[in-house]
Scaffold this active site. Structure first.
Site, mmCIF file in Angstrom:
data_model
loop_
_atom_site.group_PDB
_atom_site.id
_atom_site.type_symbol
_atom_site.label_atom_id
_atom_site.label_comp_id
_atom_site.label_asym_id
_atom_site.label_seq_id
_atom_site.Cartn_x
_atom_site.Cartn_y
_atom_site.Cartn_z
ATOM 1 N N GLY A 22 14.397 60.472 25.935
ATOM 2 C CA GLY A 22 13.979 59.084 25.682
ATOM 3 C C GLY A 22 14.887 58.420 24.650
ATOM 4 N N HIS A 23 15.152 59.126 23.546
ATOM 5 C CA HIS A 23 16.072 58.575 22.533
ATOM 6 C C HIS A 23 17.465 58.370 23.128
ATOM 7 C CE1 HIS A 23 13.293 60.935 19.776
ATOM 8 N NE2 HIS A 23 13.239 59.730 19.244
ATOM 9 N N SER A 46 7.897 62.550 24.055
ATOM 10 C CA SER A 46 7.587 62.322 22.646
ATOM 11 C C SER A 46 7.907 63.591 21.885
ATOM 12 C CB SER A 46 6.086 62.004 22.490
ATOM 13 O OG SER A 46 5.697 62.176 21.141
ATOM 14 N N SER A 47 8.384 63.428 20.659
ATOM 15 C CA SER A 47 8.639 64.618 19.832
ATOM 16 C C SER A 47 7.352 65.393 19.612
ATOM 17 C CB SER A 47 9.220 64.197 18.483
ATOM 18 O OG SER A 47 10.455 63.558 18.699
#
Ligand code: PAF
Length: 282
Positions: free
Chosen positions: A36-37, A187-188
């Site tokens: 995502g990042h 998500s992390s």
């Protein structure tokens, strides 16, 4: 790629780029980078001459009892990914650099209203922590563009609002949520889930999708849709904070005549709190 810790040396680099008229994009992160990042980074790379990625686990946006101490810090792996993605500077300031007067005595940026609902109601102080650090990153880097994920939809609106209110000359670019094949938003915090909770977590995407489907079919009883969403999330063994149908511009309750919505949810799977949302046009 250079790794830069001090604001002064970051500014020297920025000044030398600007001398040649080069444009700069910023991707603010808390590290532990995932796909995502990397989509944010790719889009930044495509738009700007120079890309700065910040990795700063911002203590001001974590409440007491939240996961600041245990938040995954994986700087070496992050550096390798960012190098491969052709980033120019990885900016990794420490807490004293970002909050020179100490966090408790530092200037706070707060967007009232939007910061107090949904995730803001569940996490008091969280969004003023986000707004305060993002404003600092903008005034330090002064990028033409800054990139944020739509997964944090409420955060995105708060950042757009502070940019408007403080007349900051930065364009906010929103990037669609990256998902696992079963729909779970990247998500992390997904890595905190044990196998059992990981199996249940896609309920968020399924419940949002079911609600989106009903809105597209013309349902306008928002209370019923919200109740059904909460029930679906609870039935999967999670504890929902909220499941809400809102307007995409202000997160207000929509009129029956509205054609555009965002459906948002947050729920706890054991100690892990996950959020997700879907935008719906009818
Ligand atoms: O979305 C995040 O990772 C953080 O809230 C941000 C925008 C980097 C501010 O710390």
């Amino acid at each position: 790629m250079k790794t830069v810790r001090s604001i002064a040396s970051l500014r020297e680099n920025l000044a030398s780029w600007r001398q040649f008229g080069e444009t700069v994009a910023l991707v603010p992160t808390m590290g532990n980078l995932h796909e995502g990042h990397m989509r944010l980074v790719e889009q930044a790379r495509a738009l700007a001459d120079r890309v700065v990625v910040s990795v700063f686990v911002n203590p001001a946006q974590f409440g007491p009892g939240e996961d600041f101490a245990t938040y995954p810090r994986t700087l070496d792996a992050d550096r390798r990914r960012l190098t491969r993605a052709d980033v120019d500077i990885l900016f990794t300031p420490d807490v004293d650099a970002m909050y020179p007067g100490g966090i408790e005595r530092s200037t706070v940026v707060r967007v009232p209203g939007l910061s107090d609902i949904l995730c803001g109601a569940a996490r008091p102080g969280h969004f003023s922590g986000v707004a305060s650090v993002v404003t600092r990153l903008f005034t330090i880097v002064m990028p033409q563009w800054a990139f944020f994920g739509e997964k944090d939809f409420q955060q995105l609106l708060i950042i757009r609002t502070l940019v408007r209110d403080l007349h900051l000359p930065v364009a906010i670019e929103a990037v669609p949520t990256a998902r696992e094949p079963d729909g779970l938003a990247l998500s992390s915090r997904n890595q905190y889930l044990d196998d059992e909770a990981r199996g249940r977590a896609p309920i968020l995407f399924r419940a949002l999708s079911a609600c989106a489907e009903r809105l597209r079919a013309g349902e306008r009883d928002f209370r019923t849709l919200e109740r059904e969403g909460l029930a679906a999330v609870s039935a999967a063994g999670a504890v929902p904070d909220y499941f809400a149908v809102r307007t995409p511009d202000a997160l207000a309750e929509p009129a029956k005549t509205a054609r555009e919505f965002v459906v948002l949810t947050a729920a706890r799977f054991g100690r892990t709190r996950l959020i997700d949302n879907l935008q719906v046009r009818t």
